[in-house]
Design an enzyme around this catalytic site. Structure first.
Site, PDB file in Angstrom:
ATOM      1  CE1 TYR A 101       0.567  -5.089  -0.861  1.00  0.00           C
ATOM      2  CE2 TYR A 101       1.274  -3.419   0.709  1.00  0.00           C
ATOM      3  CZ  TYR A 101       1.344  -3.984  -0.547  1.00  0.00           C
ATOM      4  OH  TYR A 101       2.157  -3.451  -1.485  1.00  0.00           O
ATOM      5  CE1 TYR A 140       3.141   0.090   1.869  1.00  0.00           C
ATOM      6  CE2 TYR A 140       1.759  -0.198  -0.070  1.00  0.00           C
ATOM      7  CZ  TYR A 140       2.930  -0.453   0.621  1.00  0.00           C
ATOM      8  OH  TYR A 140       3.887  -1.246   0.044  1.00  0.00           O
ATOM      9  NE  ARG A 150       7.222   2.553  -1.337  1.00  0.00           N
ATOM     10  CZ  ARG A 150       7.300   1.711  -2.363  1.00  0.00           C
ATOM     11  NH1 ARG A 150       6.936   0.466  -2.219  1.00  0.00           N
ATOM     12  NH2 ARG A 150       7.753   2.102  -3.541  1.00  0.00           N
ATOM     13  CG  HIS A 153       3.687   0.096  -4.892  1.00  0.00           C
ATOM     14  ND1 HIS A 153       3.530   0.928  -3.810  1.00  0.00           N
ATOM     15  CD2 HIS A 153       3.899  -1.133  -4.384  1.00  0.00           C
ATOM     16  CE1 HIS A 153       3.657   0.220  -2.697  1.00  0.00           C
ATOM     17  NE2 HIS A 153       3.875  -1.038  -3.012  1.00  0.00           N
ATOM     18  CG  HIS A 155       4.626  -5.397  -4.724  1.00  0.00           C
ATOM     19  ND1 HIS A 155       5.893  -5.055  -4.307  1.00  0.00           N
ATOM     20  CD2 HIS A 155       3.779  -4.737  -3.892  1.00  0.00           C
ATOM     21  CE1 HIS A 155       5.811  -4.243  -3.264  1.00  0.00           C
ATOM     22  NE2 HIS A 155       4.546  -4.018  -2.991  1.00  0.00           N
TER      23      HIS A 155
END
Ligand SMILES: [Fe+2]
Length: 230
Positions: A101, A140, A150, A153, A155
């Site tokens: 991120y 990640y 995870r 995905h 969000h």
């Protein structure tokens, strides 16, 4: 007669032991009803101040094209009867292709991409449809447990008529081998509801030689309600 807008098992458990931070933040008391301090009645409309150029194309926010697989994601936001939710503001945020991120709290080993920031926003049209172009995010690690990774995905945040109404969820990609090991995905008790967070590959929305298409519909209530609260 009590009306259940969403069937039991669709929303994630607020305290789910394998998802460790829910133990600290999940409410343990019954919720209290509060009066809104300010009447919230102003409708959100498509507004030049809200939407900037390239907000719906996350691959065009930098000086050059970001690394990774370019994709297009589209779908409709509908109510329990399939009626479109029009002119509704959606925000999306995600990791880059390497699983990192653009955020100071993400200090993972994966590299940042100077041309990808992972944030976009758009409005639904008259049919309730949204569409944005992005890079397929990477999985990640998140340190919840040993070998905690995870599934890839994106969000999503959906606003209602006003900013005070907000629903948050996550979209996944088909056939991810990490589903079985992910406590966030599995905090949704109902298997069918979990699967409603998985987008579908769409040849129809695939754009020539440029990018593959994925379709993800969001249903606000009813039998086919999308899980929110992730
Ligand atoms: Fe995430």
């Amino acid at each position: 007669m009590k009306f259940d807008a969403v069937e039991t098992g669709v929303y994630p458990d607020l305290v789910y032991l394998p998802y460790k931070s829910t133990v600290k933040r999940g409410p343990i008391q019954a919720p209290l009803r509060i009066k809104a301090p300010v009447p919230v009645t102003r409708n959100l409309q498509q507004d030049a101040r809200i939407l900037l150029p390239h907000d719906a194309d996350l691959t065009r926010r930098g000086q050059a094209a970001p690394l990774g697989e370019k994709i297009v994601v589209t779908g409709r936001v509908v109510d329990e009867d399939g009626k479109p939710v029009r002119n509704s503001l959606l925000e999306v945020w995600q990791a880059n292709a390497a699983g990192r991120y653009w955020h100071k709290r993400d200090q993972g080993h994966a590299p940042l991409d100077p041309n990808f920031f992972g944030f976009g926003k758009m409005m639904t049209d008259g049919e309730g449809r949204y569409r944005f172009v992005t890079i397929k995010p990477g999985p990640y690690p998140w340190k919840n447990h040993d070998k905690a990774w995870r599934p890839a995905h994106i969000h999503f945040s959906l606003f209602g008529n006003v900013y005070a109404q907000r629903l948050v969820t996550q979209m996944y990609f088909p056939n991810d081998p990490l589903f079985a090991y992910d406590p966030i995905f599995n905090s949704i008790p109902d298997e069918a509801a979990r699967q409603r967070l998985v987008s579908r590959f769409s040849l129809e929305h695939t754009v020539g030689d440029e990018m593959l298409g994925y379709e993800f519909d969001i249903v606000l209530r009813g039998r086919d309600a999308t899980p929110f609260g992730l």
